[in-house]
Design a protein around this motif. Sequence first.
Motif, PDB file in Angstrom:
ATOM      1  N   CYS A  29       0.822  -1.218   0.000  1.00 13.01           N
ATOM      2  CA  CYS A  29       0.000   0.000   0.000  1.00 13.01           C
ATOM      3  C   CYS A  29       0.851   1.261   0.000  1.00 13.01           C
ATOM      4  CB  CYS A  29      -0.915  -0.002   1.220  1.00 13.01           C
ATOM      5  SG  CYS A  29      -2.048  -1.392   1.251  1.00 13.01           S
ATOM      6  N   VAL A  30       1.923   1.255  -0.740  1.00 12.07           N
ATOM      7  CA  VAL A  30       2.844   2.382  -0.748  1.00 12.07           C
ATOM      8  C   VAL A  30       2.471   3.352  -1.869  1.00 12.07           C
ATOM      9  CG1 VAL A  30       5.269   3.031  -0.985  1.00 12.07           C
ATOM     10  CG2 VAL A  30       4.667   0.934   0.187  1.00 12.07           C
ATOM     11  N   SER A  31       2.479   4.635  -1.568  1.00 12.27           N
ATOM     12  CA  SER A  31       2.144   5.657  -2.576  1.00 12.27           C
ATOM     13  C   SER A  31       3.367   5.982  -3.431  1.00 12.27           C
ATOM     14  CB  SER A  31       1.657   6.927  -1.883  1.00 12.27           C
ATOM     15  OG  SER A  31       2.737   7.552  -1.220  1.00 12.27           O
ATOM     16  N   ASN A  32       3.133   6.704  -4.511  1.00  7.84           N
ATOM     17  CA  ASN A  32       4.240   7.127  -5.373  1.00  7.84           C
ATOM     18  C   ASN A  32       5.246   7.982  -4.617  1.00  7.84           C
ATOM     19  OD1 ASN A  32       3.315   5.807  -7.642  1.00  7.84           O
ATOM     20  ND2 ASN A  32       2.213   7.582  -8.427  1.00  7.84           N
ATOM     21  N   ASP A  33       4.750   8.872  -3.755  1.00 12.31           N
ATOM     22  CA  ASP A  33       5.650   9.730  -2.979  1.00 12.31           C
ATOM     23  C   ASP A  33       6.525   8.903  -2.033  1.00 12.31           C
ATOM     24  OD1 ASP A  33       4.827  12.074  -4.191  1.00 12.31           O
ATOM     25  OD2 ASP A  33       3.231  12.410  -2.717  1.00 12.31           O
ATOM     26  N   GLU A  34       5.944   7.878  -1.428  1.00 15.73           N
ATOM     27  CA  GLU A  34       6.722   7.016  -0.533  1.00 15.73           C
ATOM     28  C   GLU A  34       7.762   6.206  -1.311  1.00 15.73           C
ATOM     29  OE1 GLU A  34       3.662   6.034   3.085  1.00 15.73           O
ATOM     30  OE2 GLU A  34       3.231   5.161   1.116  1.00 15.73           O
ATOM     31  N   LEU A  35       7.400   5.732  -2.501  1.00 13.62           N
ATOM     32  CA  LEU A  35       8.369   5.026  -3.344  1.00 13.62           C
ATOM     33  C   LEU A  35       9.519   5.943  -3.745  1.00 13.62           C
ATOM     34  CD1 LEU A  35       6.034   2.984  -5.711  1.00 13.62           C
ATOM     35  CD2 LEU A  35       7.581   2.072  -3.963  1.00 13.62           C
ATOM     36  N   ARG A  36       9.180   7.158  -4.129  1.00 15.63           N
ATOM     37  CA  ARG A  36      10.198   8.130  -4.523  1.00 15.63           C
ATOM     38  C   ARG A  36      11.142   8.420  -3.358  1.00 15.63           C
ATOM     39  NH1 ARG A  36       6.976  11.758  -6.213  1.00 15.63           N
ATOM     40  NH2 ARG A  36       6.990  11.054  -8.351  1.00 15.63           N
ATOM     41  N   ASP A  37      10.586   8.611  -2.176  1.00 20.91           N
ATOM     42  CA  ASP A  37      11.401   8.887  -0.998  1.00 20.91           C
ATOM     43  C   ASP A  37      12.299   7.700  -0.645  1.00 20.91           C
ATOM     44  OD1 ASP A  37      12.192  10.501   1.294  1.00 20.91           O
ATOM     45  OD2 ASP A  37      11.054   9.034   2.482  1.00 20.91           O
ATOM     46  N   ARG A  38      11.781   6.499  -0.848  1.00 17.20           N
ATOM     47  CA  ARG A  38      12.511   5.289  -0.468  1.00 17.20           C
ATOM     48  C   ARG A  38      13.622   4.935  -1.452  1.00 17.20           C
ATOM     49  NH1 ARG A  38      10.811   0.629   2.795  1.00 17.20           N
ATOM     50  NH2 ARG A  38       8.908   1.809   3.113  1.00 17.20           N
ATOM     51  N   TYR A  39      13.413   5.157  -2.768  1.00 10.18           N
ATOM     52  CA  TYR A  39      14.332   4.626  -3.771  1.00 10.18           C
ATOM     53  C   TYR A  39      15.041   5.643  -4.664  1.00 10.18           C
ATOM     54  CZ  TYR A  39      12.261   0.174  -2.580  1.00 10.18           C
ATOM     55  OH  TYR A  39      11.836  -0.934  -1.906  1.00 10.18           O
ATOM     56  N   LEU A  40      14.531   6.847  -4.782  1.00 10.52           N
ATOM     57  CA  LEU A  40      15.146   7.818  -5.685  1.00 10.52           C
ATOM     58  C   LEU A  40      16.469   8.319  -5.124  1.00 10.52           C
ATOM     59  CD1 LEU A  40      14.880   9.508  -8.286  1.00 10.52           C
ATOM     60  CD2 LEU A  40      13.849  11.285  -6.875  1.00 10.52           C
ATOM     61  N   VAL A  41      17.514   8.184  -5.912  1.00 12.92           N
ATOM     62  CA  VAL A  41      18.824   8.687  -5.521  1.00 12.92           C
ATOM     63  C   VAL A  41      18.996  10.036  -6.209  1.00 12.92           C
ATOM     64  CG1 VAL A  41      21.308   8.263  -5.517  1.00 12.92           C
ATOM     65  CG2 VAL A  41      19.715   6.345  -5.339  1.00 12.92           C
ATOM     66  N   GLY A  42      18.826  11.111  -5.456  1.00 10.48           N
ATOM     67  CA  GLY A  42      18.920  12.447  -6.022  1.00 10.48           C
ATOM     68  C   GLY A  42      20.159  13.178  -5.538  1.00 10.48           C
ATOM     69  N   GLY A  43      20.510  14.234  -6.210  1.00 12.75           N
ATOM     70  CA  GLY A  43      21.638  15.057  -5.805  1.00 12.75           C
ATOM     71  C   GLY A  43      22.983  14.364  -5.916  1.00 12.75           C
ATOM     72  N   MET A  44      23.089  13.432  -6.848  1.00  5.74           N
ATOM     73  CA  MET A  44      24.344  12.683  -6.969  1.00  5.74           C
ATOM     74  C   MET A  44      25.484  13.535  -7.509  1.00  5.74           C
ATOM     75  SD  MET A  44      23.079   8.961  -8.340  1.00  5.74           S
ATOM     76  CE  MET A  44      24.735   8.444  -8.675  1.00  5.74           C
ATOM     77  N   PHE A  45      25.183  14.446  -8.400  1.00  5.06           N
ATOM     78  CA  PHE A  45      26.222  15.210  -9.057  1.00  5.06           C
ATOM     79  C   PHE A  45      26.075  16.692  -8.728  1.00  5.06           C
ATOM     80  CE2 PHE A  45      25.310  11.475 -11.662  1.00  5.06           C
ATOM     81  CZ  PHE A  45      26.553  10.852 -11.593  1.00  5.06           C
ATOM     82  N   VAL A  46      26.797  17.131  -7.695  1.00  9.89           N
ATOM     83  CA  VAL A  46      26.818  18.528  -7.291  1.00  9.89           C
ATOM     84  C   VAL A  46      28.256  19.000  -7.422  1.00  9.89           C
ATOM     85  CG1 VAL A  46      26.386  20.137  -5.408  1.00  9.89           C
ATOM     86  CG2 VAL A  46      24.920  18.138  -5.673  1.00  9.89           C
TER      87      VAL A  46
END
Length: 46
Positions: A16-33
């Motif tokens: 019962c996981v929402s898209n926002d929860e999936l994004r928070d759990r798996y999205l790797v952001g800010g890799m290249f700063v």
Amino acid sequence: MFSKTYHATHPDMMECVSNDELRDRYLVGGMFVEGQVNLNYSHNER
């Protein structure tokens, strides 16, 4: 030391996981700063 730690999940935890929860759990952001080294740790196995 690490920006974020990603934990392995069991399929039953994802029923019962929402898209926002999936994004928070798996999205790797800010890799290249510019001028920074960002480390992320993943507990997932192969």
